[in-house]
Design a protein around this motif. Structure first.
Motif, short mmCIF file in Angstrom:
data_model
loop_
_atom_site.label_atom_id
_atom_site.label_comp_id
_atom_site.label_asym_id
_atom_site.label_seq_id
_atom_site.Cartn_x
_atom_site.Cartn_y
_atom_site.Cartn_z
N PHE A 83 43.65 26.58 -34.76
CA PHE A 83 42.27 26.93 -35.08
C PHE A 83 42.14 26.79 -36.89
O PHE A 83 41.33 26.27 -37.35
CB PHE A 83 41.86 28.07 -34.70
N MET A 84 43.41 27.42 -37.29
CA MET A 84 43.47 27.51 -38.76
C MET A 84 43.51 25.99 -39.24
O MET A 84 42.94 25.68 -40.45
CB MET A 84 44.69 28.28 -39.21
N THR A 85 44.50 25.09 -38.73
CA THR A 85 44.75 23.83 -39.34
C THR A 85 43.51 22.80 -38.88
O THR A 85 43.14 22.32 -39.83
CB THR A 85 45.95 23.33 -38.19
N TYR A 86 42.91 23.24 -38.00
CA TYR A 86 41.63 22.31 -37.59
C TYR A 86 40.51 22.63 -38.64
O TYR A 86 40.05 21.83 -39.12
CB TYR A 86 41.10 22.70 -36.17
N GLU A 87 40.26 24.04 -38.74
CA GLU A 87 39.30 24.13 -39.96
C GLU A 87 39.66 23.81 -41.19
O GLU A 87 38.74 23.16 -41.92
CB GLU A 87 38.99 25.81 -39.67
N THR A 88 40.85 23.95 -41.62
CA THR A 88 41.30 23.68 -42.97
C THR A 88 41.25 21.84 -43.22
O THR A 88 40.70 21.37 -44.15
CB THR A 88 42.66 23.96 -43.27
N LEU A 89 41.73 21.18 -41.94
CA LEU A 89 41.66 19.88 -42.03
C LEU A 89 40.04 19.20 -42.06
O LEU A 89 39.89 18.47 -42.79
CB LEU A 89 42.28 19.15 -40.93
N LYS A 90 39.34 19.98 -41.34
CA LYS A 90 37.71 19.29 -41.25
C LYS A 90 37.14 19.78 -42.77
O LYS A 90 36.51 18.93 -43.24
CB LYS A 90 37.05 20.61 -40.30
N MET A 91 37.73 20.86 -43.53
CA MET A 91 36.97 21.12 -44.69
C MET A 91 37.43 20.03 -45.70
O MET A 91 36.84 19.55 -46.64
CB MET A 91 37.56 22.57 -45.16
N LEU A 92 38.85 19.83 -45.38
CA LEU A 92 39.51 18.57 -46.41
C LEU A 92 38.84 17.25 -46.21
O LEU A 92 38.68 16.40 -47.18
CB LEU A 92 41.29 18.60 -46.38
N LEU A 93 38.89 16.81 -44.76
CA LEU A 93 38.35 15.50 -44.40
C LEU A 93 37.01 15.24 -44.82
O LEU A 93 36.40 14.13 -44.79
CB LEU A 93 38.76 15.43 -43.07
N SER A 94 36.14 16.39 -44.97
CA SER A 94 34.72 16.21 -45.09
C SER A 94 34.44 15.51 -46.32
O SER A 94 33.18 15.13 -46.42
CB SER A 94 33.98 17.70 -44.94
N GLY A 95 35.25 15.59 -47.51
CA GLY A 95 34.97 15.04 -48.48
C GLY A 95 35.48 13.56 -48.59
O GLY A 95 35.23 12.74 -49.70
N ILE A 96 35.93 12.98 -47.63
CA ILE A 96 36.63 11.65 -47.57
C ILE A 96 35.90 10.79 -46.69
O ILE A 96 35.46 11.21 -45.64
CB ILE A 96 37.84 11.79 -47.00
N PRO A 97 35.19 9.47 -47.59
CA PRO A 97 34.48 8.67 -46.46
C PRO A 97 35.21 8.18 -45.14
O PRO A 97 36.42 8.19 -45.21
CB PRO A 97 34.18 7.57 -47.57
N ASN A 98 34.34 8.33 -44.06
CA ASN A 98 34.96 7.92 -42.70
C ASN A 98 34.54 6.53 -42.36
O ASN A 98 33.35 6.12 -42.25
CB ASN A 98 34.51 8.94 -41.61
N TYR A 99 35.54 5.55 -42.34
CA TYR A 99 34.92 4.18 -41.97
C TYR A 99 35.50 3.81 -40.63
O TYR A 99 36.43 4.22 -40.04
CB TYR A 99 36.21 3.22 -43.08
#
Length: 329
Positions: free
Chosen positions: A313-329
């Motif tokens: 859960f810690m890794t998932y929440e952290t990655l969500k936070m980091l990836l939310s600022g990267i455009p998703n193609y």
């Protein structure tokens, strides 16, 4: 999840600021499909790799008493069995079967987290305004959504889970030489359906297990962030995830034990032990080993699940936070 911003009058501006901060933290990160699958998959694989030694100890304890020559733990002590593995098999043996674990956990966790968010959205839309401000309705959404997500992910990746169990349960006699050899041997000796042995017990256990895990996690996270909105996302995820893991494991451990044993049915050409299905397996274990037999390995399971579910859960929440600022193609 929305915090009750503006509902508290007493406390003045400081209370409003606190609730506003909590509301900001509880707004989910809007991720595209690829980023969401990536976050879930990496979180699951990373967590399983970190806790692989404890996971293998749990499996070895769970299958004790099934066959006299299949991974039998002679001394019911975690430390003695850990020492035996190091002395007889080497330190790397703690990660026996970890490659197939990663191969299983990447798609499993990716699907699990992804479909959980989708099921949750569907349930929110079906229940409409009844969910907003209703803690019981939110808990129901998380419970049902988590259960459906667990069943979906487990069904999609089950053969990998069975192969992982058989590889991890091996000791000195290496009947399966690797992932591909295990797949081909099982299909040749037991038929294609041999890859799905124990699926019923798995689905019966994974549904409530994931349901409890997600609902307890969401409830604890919401409670924590409403009271301490400035705490680190990683810390909140680790603590709430660990507690949710303890709750789900305690409730569903007997089903997990039966699942592992049914997965080992016929392994290495050995005779079947549980010929009467899921409930017959429960009855035989209780008859031959007592009720305590259903909880073999619960201690290493606790040692494993606290860091494992917390890390995922810690890794998932952290990655969500980091990836939310990267455009998703």
């Amino acid at each position: 999840m929305e915090a009750r911003v503006g509902m508290v009058v007493e406390g003045g501006q400081r209370t409003l600021n606190k609730d506003a901060a909590a509301a900001k933290l509880l707004v989910p990160h809007n991720l595209g499909t690829v980023h969401q699958l990536l976050a879930g998959g990496v979180a699951g694989a990373f967590s399983k790799t970190c806790t692989a030694p404890l996971a293998r100890l749990t499996i070895l304890f769970q299958v004790q008493g099934m066959h006299p020559d299949v991974a039998t733990v002679r001394n019911p002590s975690i430390w003695r069995e850990a020492s035996r593995i190091i002395n007889e098999e080497g330190f790397r043996a703690f990660w026996k079967g970890n490659m197939v674990t990663i191969a299983h956990r990447l798609p499993y966790s990716a699907v699990n987290f992804y479909v959980y968010e989708r099921y949750k959205n569907v349930l929110h839309s079906l229940m409409g305004e009844n969910v907003n401000g209703n803690s019981s309705a939110k808990l129901l959404v998380h419970f049902v959504g988590g259960g459906l997500a667990g069943i979906t992910a487990a069904s999609a990746t089950y053969p990998l889970d069975l192969v992982r169990t058989r590889l991890a349960a091996q000791r000195s006699i290496m009947y399966y030489r690797g992932i591909s050899h295990a797949f081909s041997t099982i299909c040749r000796e037991e038929g294609f359906l041999g890859l799905y042995k124990g699926l019923g017990a798995t689905l019966l256990g994974v549904g409530p297990s994931i349901a409890i895990s997600f609902s307890v996690y969401e409830w604890l996270r919401s409670l924590w962030q409403s009271q301490r909105p400035d705490d680190s996302t990683a810390v909140v995820g680790l603590a709430c995830g660990s507690l949710s893991g303890i709750a789900s494991s305690t409730a569903t451990f007997p089903l997990d034990l039966v699942r592992r044993r049914m997965q080992l049915e016929g392994a290495g050409g050995r005779p079947r032990v549980y010929n009467t299905g899921l409930f017959g397996a429960f009855g035989r274990i209780i008859q031959t080993e007592g009720v305590r037999g259903l909880y073999r390995g619960i201690l290493p399971e606790y040692y494993k699940v606290v860091p494992s579910v917390g890390i995922v859960f810690m890794t998932y929440e952290t990655l969500k936070m980091l990836l939310s600022g990267i455009p998703n193609y």
